[in-house]
Design a protein around this motif. Structure first.
Motif, PDB file in Angstrom:
ATOM      1  N   SER A  20      76.765  -7.430   1.766  1.00 60.31           N
ATOM      2  CA  SER A  20      76.180  -6.226   2.352  1.00 60.31           C
ATOM      3  C   SER A  20      77.255  -5.403   3.054  1.00 60.31           C
ATOM      4  O   SER A  20      77.966  -5.920   3.919  1.00 60.31           O
ATOM      5  CB  SER A  20      75.086  -6.596   3.361  1.00 60.31           C
ATOM      6  OG  SER A  20      74.688  -5.455   4.100  1.00 60.31           O
ATOM      7  N   PRO A  21      77.389  -4.133   2.716  1.00 60.91           N
ATOM      8  CA  PRO A  21      78.394  -3.287   3.384  1.00 60.91           C
ATOM      9  C   PRO A  21      78.031  -2.957   4.825  1.00 60.91           C
ATOM     10  O   PRO A  21      78.854  -2.444   5.577  1.00 60.91           O
ATOM     11  CB  PRO A  21      78.407  -2.016   2.515  1.00 60.91           C
ATOM     12  CG  PRO A  21      77.040  -1.953   1.914  1.00 60.91           C
ATOM     13  CD  PRO A  21      76.639  -3.385   1.683  1.00 60.91           C
ATOM     14  N   LYS A  22      76.791  -3.257   5.240  1.00 59.58           N
ATOM     15  CA  LYS A  22      76.329  -2.896   6.577  1.00 59.58           C
ATOM     16  C   LYS A  22      76.261  -4.080   7.540  1.00 59.58           C
ATOM     17  O   LYS A  22      75.837  -3.924   8.680  1.00 59.58           O
ATOM     18  CB  LYS A  22      74.946  -2.246   6.487  1.00 59.58           C
ATOM     19  CG  LYS A  22      74.929  -0.950   5.690  1.00 59.58           C
ATOM     20  CD  LYS A  22      73.540  -0.341   5.685  1.00 59.58           C
ATOM     21  CE  LYS A  22      73.524   0.965   4.901  1.00 59.58           C
ATOM     22  NZ  LYS A  22      72.174   1.579   4.887  1.00 59.58           N
ATOM     23  N   SER A  23      76.634  -5.251   7.074  1.00 61.21           N
ATOM     24  CA  SER A  23      76.489  -6.452   7.897  1.00 61.21           C
ATOM     25  C   SER A  23      77.843  -6.984   8.324  1.00 61.21           C
ATOM     26  O   SER A  23      78.808  -6.975   7.552  1.00 61.21           O
ATOM     27  CB  SER A  23      75.732  -7.528   7.110  1.00 61.21           C
ATOM     28  OG  SER A  23      75.642  -8.724   7.854  1.00 61.21           O
ATOM     29  N   GLU A  24      77.914  -7.456   9.579  1.00 55.54           N
ATOM     30  CA  GLU A  24      79.141  -8.067  10.091  1.00 55.54           C
ATOM     31  C   GLU A  24      78.840  -9.456  10.643  1.00 55.54           C
ATOM     32  O   GLU A  24      77.826  -9.660  11.292  1.00 55.54           O
ATOM     33  CB  GLU A  24      79.751  -7.207  11.205  1.00 55.54           C
ATOM     34  CG  GLU A  24      80.300  -5.873  10.734  1.00 55.54           C
ATOM     35  CD  GLU A  24      81.114  -5.195  11.816  1.00 55.54           C
ATOM     36  OE1 GLU A  24      81.614  -5.900  12.706  1.00 55.54           O
ATOM     37  OE2 GLU A  24      81.249  -3.965  11.769  1.00 55.54           O
ATOM     38  N   GLY A  25      79.741 -10.383  10.394  1.00 53.84           N
ATOM     39  CA  GLY A  25      79.695 -11.685  11.051  1.00 53.84           C
ATOM     40  C   GLY A  25      78.746 -12.696  10.470  1.00 53.84           C
ATOM     41  O   GLY A  25      79.160 -13.748   9.981  1.00 53.84           O
ATOM     42  N   ALA A  26      77.437 -12.421  10.519  1.00 50.80           N
ATOM     43  CA  ALA A  26      76.447 -13.413  10.121  1.00 50.80           C
ATOM     44  C   ALA A  26      75.960 -13.187   8.702  1.00 50.80           C
ATOM     45  O   ALA A  26      75.928 -12.060   8.197  1.00 50.80           O
ATOM     46  CB  ALA A  26      75.262 -13.385  11.074  1.00 50.80           C
ATOM     47  N   ALA A  27      75.590 -14.286   8.061  1.00 44.10           N
ATOM     48  CA  ALA A  27      74.965 -14.232   6.737  1.00 44.10           C
ATOM     49  C   ALA A  27      73.479 -14.511   6.897  1.00 44.10           C
ATOM     50  O   ALA A  27      73.073 -15.301   7.750  1.00 44.10           O
ATOM     51  CB  ALA A  27      75.597 -15.258   5.803  1.00 44.10           C
ATOM     52  N   SER A  28      72.665 -13.865   6.096  1.00 47.16           N
ATOM     53  CA  SER A  28      71.219 -14.094   6.087  1.00 47.16           C
ATOM     54  C   SER A  28      70.862 -14.957   4.885  1.00 47.16           C
ATOM     55  O   SER A  28      71.273 -14.659   3.770  1.00 47.16           O
ATOM     56  CB  SER A  28      70.461 -12.764   6.021  1.00 47.16           C
ATOM     57  OG  SER A  28      70.747 -11.967   7.152  1.00 47.16           O
ATOM     58  N   VAL A  29      70.083 -16.006   5.140  1.00 49.54           N
ATOM     59  CA  VAL A  29      69.732 -16.973   4.093  1.00 49.54           C
ATOM     60  C   VAL A  29      68.223 -16.932   3.869  1.00 49.54           C
ATOM     61  O   VAL A  29      67.439 -17.008   4.823  1.00 49.54           O
ATOM     62  CB  VAL A  29      70.158 -18.400   4.495  1.00 49.54           C
ATOM     63  CG1 VAL A  29      69.738 -19.411   3.424  1.00 49.54           C
ATOM     64  CG2 VAL A  29      71.668 -18.460   4.725  1.00 49.54           C
ATOM     65  N   PHE A  30      67.821 -16.801   2.602  1.00 49.49           N
ATOM     66  CA  PHE A  30      66.404 -16.772   2.236  1.00 49.49           C
ATOM     67  C   PHE A  30      66.170 -17.765   1.095  1.00 49.49           C
ATOM     68  O   PHE A  30      66.861 -17.713   0.079  1.00 49.49           O
ATOM     69  CB  PHE A  30      65.978 -15.375   1.775  1.00 49.49           C
ATOM     70  CG  PHE A  30      66.280 -14.283   2.753  1.00 49.49           C
ATOM     71  CD1 PHE A  30      65.365 -13.935   3.728  1.00 49.49           C
ATOM     72  CD2 PHE A  30      67.497 -13.606   2.702  1.00 49.49           C
ATOM     73  CE1 PHE A  30      65.646 -12.922   4.640  1.00 49.49           C
ATOM     74  CE2 PHE A  30      67.794 -12.592   3.605  1.00 49.49           C
ATOM     75  CZ  PHE A  30      66.866 -12.253   4.576  1.00 49.49           C
ATOM     76  N   ILE A  31      65.196 -18.661   1.265  1.00 50.07           N
ATOM     77  CA  ILE A  31      64.830 -19.618   0.218  1.00 50.07           C
ATOM     78  C   ILE A  31      63.345 -19.452  -0.059  1.00 50.07           C
ATOM     79  O   ILE A  31      62.513 -19.615   0.847  1.00 50.07           O
ATOM     80  CB  ILE A  31      65.113 -21.075   0.640  1.00 50.07           C
ATOM     81  CG1 ILE A  31      66.547 -21.224   1.150  1.00 50.07           C
ATOM     82  CG2 ILE A  31      64.866 -22.027  -0.536  1.00 50.07           C
ATOM     83  CD1 ILE A  31      66.833 -22.564   1.789  1.00 50.07           C
ATOM     84  N   GLY A  32      62.998 -19.100  -1.297  1.00 46.63           N
ATOM     85  CA  GLY A  32      61.613 -18.847  -1.647  1.00 46.63           C
ATOM     86  C   GLY A  32      61.050 -19.882  -2.601  1.00 46.63           C
ATOM     87  O   GLY A  32      61.753 -20.373  -3.491  1.00 46.63           O
ATOM     88  N   PHE A  33      59.775 -20.226  -2.398  1.00 49.70           N
ATOM     89  CA  PHE A  33      59.067 -21.160  -3.264  1.00 49.70           C
ATOM     90  C   PHE A  33      57.719 -20.549  -3.649  1.00 49.70           C
ATOM     91  O   PHE A  33      57.098 -19.843  -2.846  1.00 49.70           O
ATOM     92  CB  PHE A  33      58.794 -22.493  -2.553  1.00 49.70           C
ATOM     93  CG  PHE A  33      60.002 -23.200  -2.021  1.00 49.70           C
ATOM     94  CD1 PHE A  33      60.650 -24.162  -2.784  1.00 49.70           C
ATOM     95  CD2 PHE A  33      60.485 -22.910  -0.758  1.00 49.70           C
ATOM     96  CE1 PHE A  33      61.763 -24.825  -2.288  1.00 49.70           C
ATOM     97  CE2 PHE A  33      61.594 -23.559  -0.246  1.00 49.70           C
ATOM     98  CZ  PHE A  33      62.238 -24.521  -1.020  1.00 49.70           C
ATOM     99  N   ALA A  34      57.264 -20.830  -4.854  1.00 49.64           N
ATOM    100  CA  ALA A  34      55.927 -20.409  -5.267  1.00 49.64           C
ATOM    101  C   ALA A  34      54.892 -21.245  -4.524  1.00 49.64           C
ATOM    102  O   ALA A  34      54.961 -22.475  -4.504  1.00 49.64           O
ATOM    103  CB  ALA A  34      55.754 -20.565  -6.774  1.00 49.64           C
ATOM    104  N   THR A 356      79.150 -13.487  16.121  1.00 51.07           N
ATOM    105  CA  THR A 356      78.522 -12.803  14.983  1.00 51.07           C
ATOM    106  C   THR A 356      77.954 -11.436  15.354  1.00 51.07           C
ATOM    107  O   THR A 356      77.476 -10.715  14.479  1.00 51.07           O
ATOM    108  CB  THR A 356      77.373 -13.653  14.405  1.00 51.07           C
ATOM    109  OG1 THR A 356      76.319 -13.755  15.374  1.00 51.07           O
ATOM    110  CG2 THR A 356      77.849 -15.045  14.032  1.00 51.07           C
ATOM    111  N   ILE A 357      77.983 -11.067  16.639  1.00 53.57           N
ATOM    112  CA  ILE A 357      77.375  -9.800  17.064  1.00 53.57           C
ATOM    113  C   ILE A 357      78.349  -8.646  16.841  1.00 53.57           C
ATOM    114  O   ILE A 357      79.510  -8.699  17.262  1.00 53.57           O
ATOM    115  CB  ILE A 357      76.951  -9.862  18.536  1.00 53.57           C
ATOM    116  CG1 ILE A 357      75.865 -10.933  18.728  1.00 53.57           C
ATOM    117  CG2 ILE A 357      76.428  -8.507  19.013  1.00 53.57           C
ATOM    118  CD1 ILE A 357      75.381 -11.059  20.146  1.00 53.57           C
TER     119      ILE A 357
END
Length: 418
Positions: A20-34, A356-357
């Motif tokens: 993401s060009p707009k994010s610094e420091g932290a990564a966002s993690v998403f795990i999806g299940f049906a 990360t801020i």
């Protein structure tokens, strides 16, 4: 004629890494299940129970991960389609420094995988049921929430979810939760998305992969939101303002605030360290895990807040557990764990958090406008102050709050019922 997008569940795991060009420091993690079909009431309850066991209790299966990495892991059900027969989704999400994504995923996947092999203990099953029923009972205290729940039940063609919810929860067994975990938390059919900060590169992501592989509305009655005739105010001998609100509910809302009137200069992150120690360190007599397990049995939800001026505790719990819940809250505030180990753990978590801020355009503005107040401190100031803060600094701030603070207690409870 309405068009419905065709939902096709995947049959093998997929992963997408996005920079993401707009994010610094932290990564966002998403795990999806049906998840279950919208109209499958029983499975939806069992899946939600598995989600509570994994991440919805004070002492959940991911609590250790949250404390180790200084993160919050959320398990949330999502509705993808308005058709009753279409499947829903359950999503796990968190944020973590980018260089710790793979380590976190390894630990998180291990917890999720173990859900289908390790049934809830007797205490965990009781805690999950208490939490589910308390959450459901809370719906009846909000007209908007009640309207949403009834409407969703009708749209999903599962009115039994509204009518028989508590009965279905009471009838649920540990085996039901295990079956739901096997069916709906299947890592071989998980969709993983990681949104990396702009500083990440394709090479840095691949190198991390190599480290860890495999991986009110008021209604027609026009009632006022609050009947002041049900509110009583007192002042105690130790200078506490007490406000009691008599409500028609089986749950209690409890709030206590202790704050000093004037701020005295301190190192930037002193209040943050005290907050972390109170929130994550247990008490002098019990570990964090022991307090969390007790809270789950009592269906006690609580949060401890600390700002530059004092301490605030917010809690809610069923009326049946009032005495034990208040005693547990008192233990955490009056007998905190001021051990060296708890102090060092708090520093570690806060270093990860503040690193990360992103810098804010208001940092310089705050320094100019709020000179002589704690509002001048930026995230960078707080991060740098962690190197010089001592345990004695934390104890001194805590003692100042208890000896000089003014307090207010607000309780909403069914006083006239008891």
């Amino acid at each position: 004629e309405r068009h419905f997008e065709k939902l096709t569940p995947i049959h093998s795991p997929v992963r997408e890494d996005i920079i993401s060009p707009k994010s610094e420091g932290a990564a966002s993690v998403f795990i999806g299940f049906a998840g279950p079909e919208n109209n499958n009431t029983k499975d939806k309850i069992h899946m939600q129970a598995a989600a509570f066991l994994a991440g919805g209790l004070a002492n959940s299966r991911v609590s250790g991960i949250e404390r180790e990495y200084g993160v919050n892991v959320a398990f949330s059900p999502e509705r993808l389609s308005s058709r009753p027969e279409d499947r829903s989704m359950i999503m796990i999400q968190t944020e973590i420094p980018d260089n710790k994504v793979e380590l976190l995923l390894k630990d998180l996947y291990s917890v999720v995988d173990s859900l289908s092999n390790n049934p809830p203990t007797e205490d965990e099953l009781a805690a999950v049921k208490n939490r589910l029923k308390k959450t459901h009972n809370g719906i009846f205290e909000s007209s908007s929430a009640l309207n949403h729940f009834i409407g969703s039940s009708l749209l999903n063609d599962n009115i039994e979810g509204f009518r028989d919810y508590n009965k279905l929860v009471d009838a649920m067994t540990a085996e039901d939760i295990v079956r739901a975990a096997k069916k709906y938390f299947d890592l071989s059919k998980a969709a993983l998305t990681v949104v990396h900060p702009h500083s990440a590169t394709k090479d840095s992501i691949e190198n991390e992969h190599k480290i860890i592989s495999g991986i009110t509305f008021t209604g027609l009655n026009k009632k006022t939101p609050l009947d002041l005739n049900n509110v009583s105010k007192y002042k105690t001998s130790n200078n506490l303002d007490v406000i009691l609100n008599d409500v028609n509910s089986d749950n209690l809302e409890y709030n206590i605030t202790l704050e000093v009137k004037d701020w005295t200069p301190k190192k930037a992150a002193v209040s943050a360290v005290l907050y972390d120690m109170l929130q994550n360190g247990g008490s002098e007599y019990r570990s964090y895990e022991e307090i969390s397990k007790k809270s789950d049995i009592l269906a006690l939800d609580s949060s401890i807040g600390v700002n530059h001026y004092g301490i605030n505790v917010e809690a809610n719990f069923p009326k049946e557990s009032t005495e034990e819940s208040l005693a547990l809250l008192n233990e955490q505030i009056m007998y905190p764990n001021f051990s060296k180990e708890n102090f060092e753990d708090a520093l570690k978590r806060l270093r990860d958090y503040y690193s990360t801020i992103e810098p804010s355009p208001f940092d310089n503005f705050n320094k100019a406008m709020y000179e002589g107040t704690p509002f001048v401190f930026s995230a960078k100031d707080k991060l740098e102050s962690l190197d010089s803060i001592t345990l004695d600094d934390i104890k001194a701030f805590y003692d100042e709050i208890l000896t000089k603070g003014q307090g207010q207690v607000v309780v909403s409870a069914p006083f006239s019922k008891n």
